[in-house]
Design an enzyme around this catalytic site. Structure first.
Site, PDB file in Angstrom:
ATOM      1  N   ASP A 178       0.861  -1.183   0.000  1.00  0.00           N
ATOM      2  CA  ASP A 178       0.000   0.000   0.000  1.00  0.00           C
ATOM      3  C   ASP A 178       0.902   1.239   0.000  1.00  0.00           C
ATOM      4  O   ASP A 178       1.833   1.329   0.808  1.00  0.00           O
ATOM      5  CB  ASP A 178      -0.847  -0.048   1.280  1.00  0.00           C
ATOM      6  CG  ASP A 178      -1.935   1.013   1.291  1.00  0.00           C
ATOM      7  OD1 ASP A 178      -1.656   2.153   0.855  1.00  0.00           O
ATOM      8  OD2 ASP A 178      -3.036   0.712   1.753  1.00  0.00           O
ATOM      9  N   SER A 218     -11.273   4.079  -8.120  1.00  0.00           N
ATOM     10  CA  SER A 218     -11.794   4.854  -9.247  1.00  0.00           C
ATOM     11  C   SER A 218     -13.162   4.421  -9.770  1.00  0.00           C
ATOM     12  O   SER A 218     -13.489   4.706 -10.915  1.00  0.00           O
ATOM     13  CB  SER A 218     -10.776   4.825 -10.385  1.00  0.00           C
ATOM     14  OG  SER A 218     -10.601   3.504 -10.818  1.00  0.00           O
ATOM     15  N   THR A 262      -8.869  13.985 -12.846  1.00  0.00           N
ATOM     16  CA  THR A 262      -9.970  13.486 -13.681  1.00  0.00           C
ATOM     17  C   THR A 262     -10.932  14.595 -14.104  1.00  0.00           C
ATOM     18  O   THR A 262     -11.120  15.576 -13.370  1.00  0.00           O
ATOM     19  CB  THR A 262     -10.772  12.413 -12.897  1.00  0.00           C
ATOM     20  OG1 THR A 262     -11.971  12.114 -13.620  1.00  0.00           O
ATOM     21  CG2 THR A 262     -11.180  12.881 -11.513  1.00  0.00           C
ATOM     22  N   TYR A 281     -15.966  10.163  -5.859  1.00  0.00           N
ATOM     23  CA  TYR A 281     -14.701   9.936  -6.574  1.00  0.00           C
ATOM     24  C   TYR A 281     -14.116  11.275  -7.045  1.00  0.00           C
ATOM     25  O   TYR A 281     -12.962  11.606  -6.742  1.00  0.00           O
ATOM     26  CB  TYR A 281     -14.955   8.991  -7.757  1.00  0.00           C
ATOM     27  CG  TYR A 281     -13.825   8.959  -8.748  1.00  0.00           C
ATOM     28  CD1 TYR A 281     -12.583   8.439  -8.394  1.00  0.00           C
ATOM     29  CD2 TYR A 281     -13.996   9.475 -10.041  1.00  0.00           C
ATOM     30  CE1 TYR A 281     -11.531   8.432  -9.304  1.00  0.00           C
ATOM     31  CE2 TYR A 281     -12.959   9.461 -10.945  1.00  0.00           C
ATOM     32  CZ  TYR A 281     -11.728   8.943 -10.581  1.00  0.00           C
ATOM     33  OH  TYR A 281     -10.700   8.949 -11.482  1.00  0.00           O
ATOM     34  N   ARG A 292     -18.748  11.534 -25.548  1.00  0.00           N
ATOM     35  CA  ARG A 292     -17.578  11.588 -24.659  1.00  0.00           C
ATOM     36  C   ARG A 292     -16.312  11.804 -25.472  1.00  0.00           C
ATOM     37  O   ARG A 292     -16.267  11.499 -26.656  1.00  0.00           O
ATOM     38  CB  ARG A 292     -17.437  10.274 -23.867  1.00  0.00           C
ATOM     39  CG  ARG A 292     -18.570  10.015 -22.880  1.00  0.00           C
ATOM     40  CD  ARG A 292     -18.489  10.938 -21.684  1.00  0.00           C
ATOM     41  NE  ARG A 292     -19.558  10.695 -20.726  1.00  0.00           N
ATOM     42  CZ  ARG A 292     -20.767  11.250 -20.765  1.00  0.00           C
ATOM     43  NH1 ARG A 292     -21.086  12.090 -21.737  1.00  0.00           N
ATOM     44  NH2 ARG A 292     -21.656  10.988 -19.836  1.00  0.00           N
ATOM     45  N   ARG A 305     -28.262   6.458 -17.262  1.00  0.00           N
ATOM     46  CA  ARG A 305     -27.527   6.135 -16.043  1.00  0.00           C
ATOM     47  C   ARG A 305     -27.448   7.398 -15.194  1.00  0.00           C
ATOM     48  O   ARG A 305     -27.126   8.482 -15.715  1.00  0.00           O
ATOM     49  CB  ARG A 305     -26.120   5.655 -16.436  1.00  0.00           C
ATOM     50  CG  ARG A 305     -25.288   5.144 -15.301  1.00  0.00           C
ATOM     51  CD  ARG A 305     -23.995   4.511 -15.809  1.00  0.00           C
ATOM     52  NE  ARG A 305     -23.100   5.477 -16.429  1.00  0.00           N
ATOM     53  CZ  ARG A 305     -21.880   5.188 -16.857  1.00  0.00           C
ATOM     54  NH1 ARG A 305     -21.409   3.957 -16.762  1.00  0.00           N
ATOM     55  NH2 ARG A 305     -21.130   6.114 -17.399  1.00  0.00           N
ATOM     56  N   ALA A 306     -27.724   7.252 -13.898  1.00  0.00           N
ATOM     57  CA  ALA A 306     -27.726   8.422 -13.003  1.00  0.00           C
ATOM     58  C   ALA A 306     -26.378   9.123 -13.050  1.00  0.00           C
ATOM     59  O   ALA A 306     -25.328   8.475 -13.017  1.00  0.00           O
ATOM     60  CB  ALA A 306     -28.031   7.973 -11.579  1.00  0.00           C
TER      61      ALA A 306
HETATM   62  N1  UDP Z   1     -22.372   3.670 -21.590  1.00  0.00           N
HETATM   63  C1  UDP Z   1     -23.403   2.920 -22.156  1.00  0.00           C
HETATM   64  N2  UDP Z   1     -23.451   1.584 -21.890  1.00  0.00           N
HETATM   65  C2  UDP Z   1     -22.524   0.944 -21.095  1.00  0.00           C
HETATM   66  C3  UDP Z   1     -21.473   1.718 -20.523  1.00  0.00           C
HETATM   67  C4  UDP Z   1     -21.428   3.086 -20.796  1.00  0.00           C
HETATM   68  O1  UDP Z   1     -24.263   3.451 -22.873  1.00  0.00           O
HETATM   69  O2  UDP Z   1     -22.635  -0.273 -20.884  1.00  0.00           O
HETATM   70  C5  UDP Z   1     -22.294   5.111 -21.884  1.00  0.00           C
HETATM   71  C6  UDP Z   1     -22.328   6.008 -20.649  1.00  0.00           C
HETATM   72  O3  UDP Z   1     -23.656   6.356 -20.333  1.00  0.00           O
HETATM   73  C7  UDP Z   1     -21.505   7.217 -21.130  1.00  0.00           C
HETATM   74  C8  UDP Z   1     -20.520   6.630 -22.123  1.00  0.00           C
HETATM   75  O4  UDP Z   1     -21.050   5.342 -22.484  1.00  0.00           O
HETATM   76  O5  UDP Z   1     -22.331   8.112 -21.817  1.00  0.00           O
HETATM   77  C9  UDP Z   1     -19.128   6.435 -21.529  1.00  0.00           C
HETATM   78  O6  UDP Z   1     -19.270   5.766 -20.286  1.00  0.00           O
HETATM   79  P1  UDP Z   1     -18.024   5.241 -19.467  1.00  0.00           P
HETATM   80  O7  UDP Z   1     -18.557   4.533 -18.260  1.00  0.00           O
HETATM   81  O8  UDP Z   1     -17.137   4.455 -20.384  1.00  0.00           O
HETATM   82  O9  UDP Z   1     -17.232   6.532 -19.072  1.00  0.00           O
HETATM   83  P2  UDP Z   1     -17.689   7.871 -18.272  1.00  0.00           P
HETATM   84  O10 UDP Z   1     -17.970   8.893 -19.326  1.00  0.00           O
HETATM   85  O11 UDP Z   1     -18.866   7.537 -17.428  1.00  0.00           O
HETATM   86  O12 UDP Z   1     -16.476   8.203 -17.479  1.00  0.00           O
END
Ligand code: UDP
Length: 317
Positions: free
Chosen positions: A51, A74, A114, A138, A216, A276-277
Site C-alpha cells: 500500500d 476509481s 480526472t 470519486y 464523450r 444512467r444516473a
Molecule cells: N455507456 C453505455 N453503456 C454501457 C457503458 C457506458 O451506454 O454499458 C455510456 C455512458 O452512459 C456514457 C458513455 O457510455 O455516456 C461512456 O461511459 P463510461 O462509463 O465508459 O465513461 P464515463 O464517461 O462515465 O467516465
C-alpha cells in the site's frame, strides 16, 4: 530520472510506466495489486507490492527524482456507496505520499486527476478554468488532492502537474484495460465481440445530441502516456500546473459501438436502456493549455484507431 510510479500495475499506470522506460527513465512501481496485475508491470521495473500509504516514506528515502501518482480507487458508483474507502484510499494516501515527498525532498510530482472534478459543465469543450463541482465522491476526492498539491507546491517548492483525464481508452501495446468490474463503454462493447456478454446496453437514446446518445472525449492511452512524460520532464519548482487531457473531439455511444463493429467484424447487438444516473449528455475537453504549455499533441485521435488498439489487446489475451 529515477521515478516512483504508484499504481503502475493498473491500466493507465502500466502504460505510462512502459512509456517512461522507453524514454530511458528508471521506474520503481509500488502497487498493492488490489486492482492491478503483477504481469502488467513492464519489464525492467522493480515492483514493490504494498500500500502506497504504508511504504511511501521508506521508499522515497532511497532518493527519487519524481513521483507519478496513479494509485487510486476509481469506481464512481462504489464511491457513493462506500465514501470512506475513497477518502482514505485517495485523499489520506495522497497526503501521506506528499508528506513523504516533502520529508525526503522529492522534487517532482505528476498526479492522475480526472474530468469528474468538473461535474455538469456550463460550457463544452471544458477548459481548466471551468467551475469544479464534482457530482460524485470519486471526483470530490480527486479535487481535494488537487487542492493539497497546489498548496504543497506553493509552500514547499514542489514541481507538480495534475492531468485531468477524460475517457481513457485503447491500449499501449500489451498494456490495456482489464478490470475485474468493468463499467467502461469500450471494454464492455468488446466483451460482446468476445462472447462474454450477449449485448451492450445504451444508457439513453433521448439525449440532446445528434444521434440521441451521450458524447464523450476518448483519449488514447499512448497519447495520455506521452503527456505524463512531458509533464514529469518539464515541471517548474513551486508551480502546480493543471491540464485537461482529451482528444478535443467527442464521439457518441452509437459511434463507438459502430467503430467496434467495424474493428471486430461482430454485429454487436445493442439495446436501449434507461439513462444512467449522473451522466451528463456531452463531456469534451479543451486541451488547448496542454498543447500550448506542455507542447502535447495527441496523435491517435480517431475512434477507429482507439478501438482497433483496444481490440488487439483484448484478442491477445
Ligand atoms: N455507456 C453505455 N453503456 C454501457 C457503458 C457506458 O451506454 O454499458 C455510456 C455512458 O452512459 C456514457 C458513455 O457510455 O455516456 C461512456 O461511459 P463510461 O462509463 O465508459 O465513461 P464515463 O464517461 O462515465 O467516465
Amino acid at each position: 530520472m529515477k521515478l516512483l510510479v504508484t499504481g503502475g500495475a493498473g491500466y493507465v499506470g502500466s502504460a505510462c510506466s512502459a512509456r517512461l522506460v522507453e524514454a530511458g527513465h528508471e521506474v520503481v512501481v509500488v502497487d498493492d495489486l488490489s486492482t492491478g496485475h503483477a504481469d502488467a508491470v513492464p519489464e525492467g521495473c522493480r515492483l514493490v507490492q504494498a500500500d502506497v500509504a504504508d511504504v511511501a516514506n521508506t521508499l522515497l528515502g532511497e532518493g527519487f527524482d519524481g513521483v507519478l501518482h496513479y494509485a487510486a480507487k476509481s469506481l464512481v458508483g462504489e464511491s457513493m456507496q462506500d465514501p470512506a474507502k475513497y477518502w482514505h484510499g485517495n485523499v489520506v494516501t495522497s497526503l501521506r505520499l506528499l508528506d513523504a515527498m516533502r520529508e525526503h525532498g522529492t522534487p517532482r510530482l505528476v498526479f492522475s486527476s480526472t474530468a469528474a472534478v468538473y461535474g455538469e459543465p456550463d460550457e463544452v469543450p471544458i477548459p481548466e478554468t471551468a467551475p469544479t463541482r464534482p457530482t460524485n465522491t470519486y471526483g470530490a476526492t480527486k479535487l481535494a488532492v488537487d487542492h493539497m498539491i497546489t498548496s504543497y507546491a506553493a509552500a514547499h517548492g514542489l514541481a507538480a502537474t495534475s492531468l485531468r483525464y477524460f475517457n481513457v481508452a485503447g491500449a499501449h501495446g500489451r498494456y490495456g484495460e482489464r478490470h475485474a468490474i468493468e463499467t467502461h463503454l469500450i471494454p464492455i462493447v468488446l466483451q460482446v465481440a468476445t462472447g462474454q456478454r450477449d449485448q451492450v446496453q445504451i444508457y439513453g437514446e433521448d439525449w440532446d445530441t445528434e444521434d440521441g446518445t451521450c458524447v464523450r472525449d476518448y483519449i488514447h492511452v499512448t497519447d495520455l502516456a506521452d503527456a505524463h512524460l512531458l509533464a514529469i520532464e518539464n515541471a517548474t519548482p513551486g508551480q502546480h500546473a493543471i491540464y485537461n487531457l482529451g482528444n478535443g473531439t467527442g464521439f457518441s455511444v452509437r459511434q463507438v459501438i459502430e467503430a467496434c463493429r467495424t474493428a471486430t467484424g461482430h454485429k454487436i447487438p445493442a439495446q436501449t436502456a434507461p439513462r444512467r444516473a449522473g451522466d451528463p449528455a456531452v463531456l469534451v475537453a479543451s486541451s488547448d493549455r496542454a498543447r500550448t504549455e506542455l507542447g502535447w499533441k495527441p496523435e491517435r485521435t480517431d475512434i477507429a484507431t482507439i478501438v482497433e488498439d483496444a481490440w488487439d489487446f483484448t484478442r491477445s489475451r
